[in-house]
Design an enzyme around this catalytic site. Structure first.
Site, short mmCIF file in Angstrom:
data_model
loop_
_atom_site.label_atom_id
_atom_site.label_comp_id
_atom_site.label_asym_id
_atom_site.label_seq_id
_atom_site.Cartn_x
_atom_site.Cartn_y
_atom_site.Cartn_z
N GLN A 216 14.59 33.15 -13.84
CA GLN A 216 15.43 32.21 -13.11
C GLN A 216 14.72 31.58 -11.93
O GLN A 216 14.85 30.36 -11.69
CB GLN A 216 16.71 32.90 -12.64
CG GLN A 216 17.72 31.94 -12.02
CD GLN A 216 18.95 32.66 -11.50
OE1 GLN A 216 18.86 33.40 -10.52
NE2 GLN A 216 20.08 32.47 -12.17
N ARG B 251 2.86 31.59 -21.22
CA ARG B 251 2.51 32.83 -20.54
C ARG B 251 3.66 33.83 -20.65
O ARG B 251 4.83 33.48 -20.38
CB ARG B 251 2.23 32.55 -19.07
CG ARG B 251 1.93 33.77 -18.23
CD ARG B 251 0.56 34.34 -18.52
NE ARG B 251 0.22 35.39 -17.57
CZ ARG B 251 -0.94 36.02 -17.56
NH1 ARG B 251 -1.88 35.69 -18.45
NH2 ARG B 251 -1.18 36.97 -16.68
N GLU C 165 0.83 -1.20 0.00
CA GLU C 165 0.00 0.00 0.00
C GLU C 165 0.87 1.26 0.00
O GLU C 165 0.53 2.25 -0.64
CB GLU C 165 -0.94 0.00 1.20
CG GLU C 165 -2.01 1.07 1.08
CD GLU C 165 -2.99 1.09 2.24
OE1 GLU C 165 -3.99 1.82 2.14
OE2 GLU C 165 -2.74 0.40 3.24
#
Length: 391
Positions: free
Chosen positions: A286, A275, A249
């Site tokens: 940066q 964008r 799990e």
């Protein structure tokens, strides 16, 4: 400018084919519009799940004779689902848990009745362990009880909390106390296979902030009568048997978290390339580049730990510490990638037009499931660094 190319996966030809199959199904059915609709409507995508199950992705290499699927195969499926349809990925974690428990502890009759339809996608399981008064320490806090009847059957009473997929499952795997605590709290607890339509069961869906495509529920059991054949595994040893599956799990939780991290990372890259601000793409700044590189490194590190842990587990080795590390690393990658993605997208990150806000919400699940990151850290400190238990 050179086109971005993801790093290659360390996988066999069969594993590459498996990954390609999952991606093909997701490309057809898990479109951005559909994912947005299921999230907004808080609806489970039955068609997507059926397609995945019909393609053998619940069963994988497992069979009714008790042969388990490989951890690596499950991790591939879950990473791909996590990168796209996160709620379906969470459902698959539950189904793989049920498959493991039935494979390891089910009788031939139980496997025929429950495991066969699970493989086919005819029904799903819900795993009922956590209770209103107990999470991490659930064994000691467990108040759900199963008592013996005169005919050898059982009567089940109690309540469970935070149960995934309980509104539309075919059966529950319920853990209930069958003997008083004597010494260790993990003793005296038994697993039961409980049909979802058994009289006395109530299910109430909870209103959660994330994983909207899969119900999260409170489940009550009021004088639910079960036959002796409802016991899965050994009486009074159910919790210990569940503990034996926790390694798998953890690996599966790590795989979903890794997928979420990858999905968020790819979505952020798409956004920062398109964008513009101050006359150029914001991906040229940066500070954004450093954040994106940081999450890329975390993603690849988590994948390396996950693959190593899965291979050790598949080979029969001791992978508990590696799986705990993989879960921690993947959780960190997911929260880092989604946080950075939200910050890179600014106001657009808050818009439900984009998937980033869904990744950001869904990633939080794996900071505490199946165990909290803090408990994973405690486990590593105790078992790997051999330090005194801290709790």
């Amino acid at each position: 400018m050179r086109e971005y190319s993801p790093l290659p996966f360390d996988q066999t030809d069969d594993q590459a084919d498996l990954r390609s199959m999952v991606r093909s199904i997701l490309e057809q059915l898990a479109t951005p519009q559909r994912l947005s609709e299921t999230d907004e409507n808080e609806a489970f995508d039955e068609e997507l799940y059926a397609a995945l199950a019909e393609s053998g992705l619940v069963q994988l290499e497992g069979d009714l004779d008790g042969t388990p699927a490989s951890h690596e195969s499950q991790a591939i499926v879950l990473e791909e689902l996590g990168a796209t349809a996160t709620s379906t990925a969470v459902s698959f974690v539950v189904q793989y848990m049920a498959v493991t428990l039935l494979t390891q502890h089910g009788t031939p009759a139980q496997r025929d009745r429950f495991l066969g339809p699970l493989f086919e996608g005819a029904h799903r399981a819900a795993f009922a362990l956590t209770e209103p008064g107990g999470g991490t320490d659930v064994a000691r806090a467990m108040k759900t009880r199963a008592t013996r009847n005169a005919d050898g059957g059982w009567t089940l009473n109690g309540a469970k909390m935070w149960i995934s997929g309980a509104t539309d499952c075919g059966f529950f795997i319920v853990l209930a106390r069958t003997s008083p605590i004597e010494g260790s709290a993990v003793g005296g607890i038994t697993m039961f296979l409980v049909p979802a339509d058994a009289p006395g069961i109530t299910v109430n869906e909870m209103d959660t902030v994330a994983i909207h495509g899969l119900s999260t529920c409170e489940v009550g059991f009021a004088d639910v009568v079960l036959g002796d054949d409802a016991v899965l595994g050994d009486v009074d040893r159910g919790f210990r048997q569940v503990i034996g599956t926790l390694n798998g799990e953890r690996l599966n939780a790590a795989a979903v978290a890794l997928g979420i991290a990858r999905g968020a990372h790819d979505a952020a890259l798409d956004y920062v390339r398109g964008r513009e601000a101050f006359g150029r793409p914001i991906g040229g700044f940066q500070v954004l580049q450093h954040r994106l590189v940081d999450e890329a490194v975390k993603i690849e590190a988590a994948r390396g730990l996950l693959q190593r842990a899965a291979r050790v587990a598949d080979a029969g080795g001791a992978a508990e510490t590696l799986s705990a590390m993989a879960k921690l690393a993947a959780s960190e990658a997911a929260t880092t990638a989604t946080e950075n993605g939200m910050r890179a997208m600014g106001g657009s990150g808050l818009s439900r037009e984009y998937p980033m806000q869904r990744f950001w919400r869904d990633a939080r699940l794996y900071t505490f499931a199946p165990l909290t990151d803090e408990m994973m850290t405690n486990f590593i400190a105790e078992h790997h660094l051999v330090l005194p238990r801290s709790y």
